[in-house]
Each structure stands twice: as C-alpha cells, then as structure tokens.
Scaffold this motif. Structure first.
Motif, PDB file in Angstrom:
ATOM      1  N   TYR A 200       8.329 -60.024  34.251  1.00 33.24           N
ATOM      2  CA  TYR A 200       8.801 -59.893  35.628  1.00 33.24           C
ATOM      3  C   TYR A 200      10.299 -59.620  35.623  1.00 33.24           C
ATOM      4  O   TYR A 200      11.017 -60.090  34.751  1.00 33.24           O
ATOM      5  N   LYS A 201      10.748 -58.899  36.622  1.00 30.00           N
ATOM      6  CA  LYS A 201      12.186 -58.753  36.809  1.00 30.00           C
ATOM      7  C   LYS A 201      12.713 -60.065  37.364  1.00 30.00           C
ATOM      8  O   LYS A 201      12.149 -60.612  38.299  1.00 30.00           O
TER       9      LYS A 201
ATOM     10  N   GLU B 266       4.546 -51.087  36.422  1.00 27.10           N
ATOM     11  CA  GLU B 266       3.381 -51.428  37.232  1.00 27.10           C
ATOM     12  C   GLU B 266       3.822 -52.185  38.479  1.00 27.10           C
ATOM     13  O   GLU B 266       4.738 -52.994  38.436  1.00 27.10           O
ATOM     14  N   LYS B 267       3.153 -51.912  39.586  1.00 26.12           N
ATOM     15  CA  LYS B 267       3.490 -52.620  40.827  1.00 26.12           C
ATOM     16  C   LYS B 267       2.290 -52.599  41.757  1.00 26.12           C
ATOM     17  O   LYS B 267       1.679 -51.562  41.956  1.00 26.12           O
ATOM     18  N   ASP B 268       1.987 -53.749  42.304  1.00 25.11           N
ATOM     19  CA  ASP B 268       0.964 -53.899  43.343  1.00 25.11           C
ATOM     20  C   ASP B 268      -0.469 -53.652  42.897  1.00 25.11           C
ATOM     21  O   ASP B 268      -1.332 -53.369  43.712  1.00 25.11           O
TER      22      ASP B 268
ATOM     23  N   SER C  67       4.652 -45.346  34.413  1.00 23.33           N
ATOM     24  CA  SER C  67       3.991 -45.252  35.722  1.00 23.33           C
ATOM     25  C   SER C  67       3.567 -43.834  36.102  1.00 23.33           C
ATOM     26  O   SER C  67       2.572 -43.667  36.804  1.00 23.33           O
TER      27      SER C  67
ATOM     28  N   ASN D  98      -0.902 -58.175  45.247  1.00 21.82           N
ATOM     29  CA  ASN D  98       0.546 -58.379  45.312  1.00 21.82           C
ATOM     30  C   ASN D  98       1.126 -58.742  43.957  1.00 21.82           C
ATOM     31  O   ASN D  98       1.949 -59.631  43.838  1.00 21.82           O
ATOM     32  N   ASN D  99       0.715 -58.043  42.930  1.00 26.52           N
ATOM     33  CA  ASN D  99       1.189 -58.287  41.574  1.00 26.52           C
ATOM     34  C   ASN D  99       2.676 -57.945  41.498  1.00 26.52           C
ATOM     35  O   ASN D  99       3.072 -56.838  41.801  1.00 26.52           O
ATOM     36  N   ASP D 100       3.473 -58.906  41.091  1.00 27.03           N
ATOM     37  CA  ASP D 100       4.914 -58.703  41.008  1.00 27.03           C
ATOM     38  C   ASP D 100       5.396 -58.333  39.617  1.00 27.03           C
ATOM     39  O   ASP D 100       6.581 -58.121  39.417  1.00 27.03           O
ATOM     40  N   SER D 101       4.493 -58.276  38.641  1.00 32.14           N
ATOM     41  CA  SER D 101       4.960 -57.971  37.287  1.00 32.14           C
ATOM     42  C   SER D 101       5.403 -56.514  37.219  1.00 32.14           C
ATOM     43  O   SER D 101       4.856 -55.642  37.874  1.00 32.14           O
ATOM     44  N   PHE D 102       6.420 -56.269  36.414  1.00 32.29           N
ATOM     45  CA  PHE D 102       6.929 -54.918  36.202  1.00 32.29           C
ATOM     46  C   PHE D 102       6.291 -54.311  34.959  1.00 32.29           C
ATOM     47  O   PHE D 102       6.090 -53.121  34.868  1.00 32.29           O
TER      48      PHE D 102
END
Length: 170
Positions: A147-148, A105-107, A78, A126-130
């Motif tokens: 995803y977490k 990665e976030k949002d 990141s 609102n991407n929730d994947s990490f």
C-alpha cells in the motif's frame, strides 16, 4: 531559557532525522534498492530505473507460449491488465514458478487474473493496494500486497519496497 531552546532544537533535529529513516525499504526516502541483483520481467510500460535491478520487457503472450523464460519476478503494469484479464492466462498463473506482481492495481482484486470465472469487471471493490501479487509454492498460493503510505509515495518508493520483499524470499 537556554535549556528550553536547547531542548526545542534537539527535538526538531531528532524528528528531522526520523523522517529520513529508511526502515529496511518499507517507509521513508527510498532512493535505491541495495539487495542482490534481480532479473525482473516486465509486461507493460517502462518502469523507473532502480539500482541492482535488470528489467526485461516482454509480452505476456510470449512467456505464456515459452515456459523456459525465467525471472526473479514478473511485473505486469496497469496498461496491460486488460490483456492479463484474458482467461487463457489463468493456467499460466496457476503454474508459474516465480512471483507475479500487478503494479498499479486499484479498485479490484488480483483474483480477476487468477480465477477462470472472474474478470476485472466482476472483481471490483474498494481495494486500496497499489501492488498485489502472488507466488506459487507447493501447490499453494502465497499472496502479497503493498500500500502507499501516503500520497507522496512514488513508483520508485513502491518498487524499492517490492524489491526488498523479493530479496528476502526463500
């Protein structure tokens, strides 16, 4: 009474065992990756040591200029997303022959890096994947997301899931 106590003890014991189940690295206590040795390029911050994984820390501009550098996968952390957001890398991402992963990665969506007219700023959602990534196969792009499972998932958990996935690619 003894039967109830025995049944209750057995239930507690079995549920405790289930919580520690590894499930092929996709859920549970992932302390180590056990697959083949992987050579992973990393652009950005240092990642936690994982068994059977060799990290090579590089600059994105360095591999952009030298197409002969090869990895089993490339992880961009990141802290380097702003650099990867530069439109000059879109062609690199279109042609790269190994998986590229955006870690932390976030949002926003990965296409911020892979489409010429997109950026982190205009791909927010609102991407929730990490972890989000891709690999180019026969002029097509195959995507991947991790995803977490919950707030207790660590970077090590996420990396072990990713490396198990990479280990199973053709």
């Amino acid at each position: 009474m003894k039967k109830i106590f025995l049944l209750l003890s057995l239930t507690i014991l079995l549920s405790g065992c289930y919580a520690n189940e590894n499930n092929d690295g996709f859920k549970g206590n992932n302390d180590n990756y056990k697959g083949k040795n992987l050579d992973i390029g990393v652009v950005g911050n240092e990642l936690p040591d994982i068994s059977n994984v060799n990290y090579r820390y590089v600059k994105l501009n360095e591999i952009f200029k030298n197409n002969n550098i090869n990895f089993d996968a490339l992880i961009i952390t990141s802290d380097e997303f702003e650099e990867a957001d530069n439109p000059k890398y879109v062609q690199f991402f279109d042609k790269v022959t190994y998986p590229v992963i955006f870690f932390g990665e976030k949002d926003f969506r990965m296409f911020a890096f892979t489409n010429e007219n997109m950026s982190i700023e205009n791909s927010k959602d609102n991407n929730d994947s990490f972890i989000e990534g891709f690999r180019n196969i026969d002029d097509e792009r195959e995507g991947m997301k991790f995803y977490k499972f919950d707030e207790n998932d660590t970077d090590v958990d996420m990396l072990v899931r990713l490396f198990n996935y990479l280990d199973n690619l053709d």
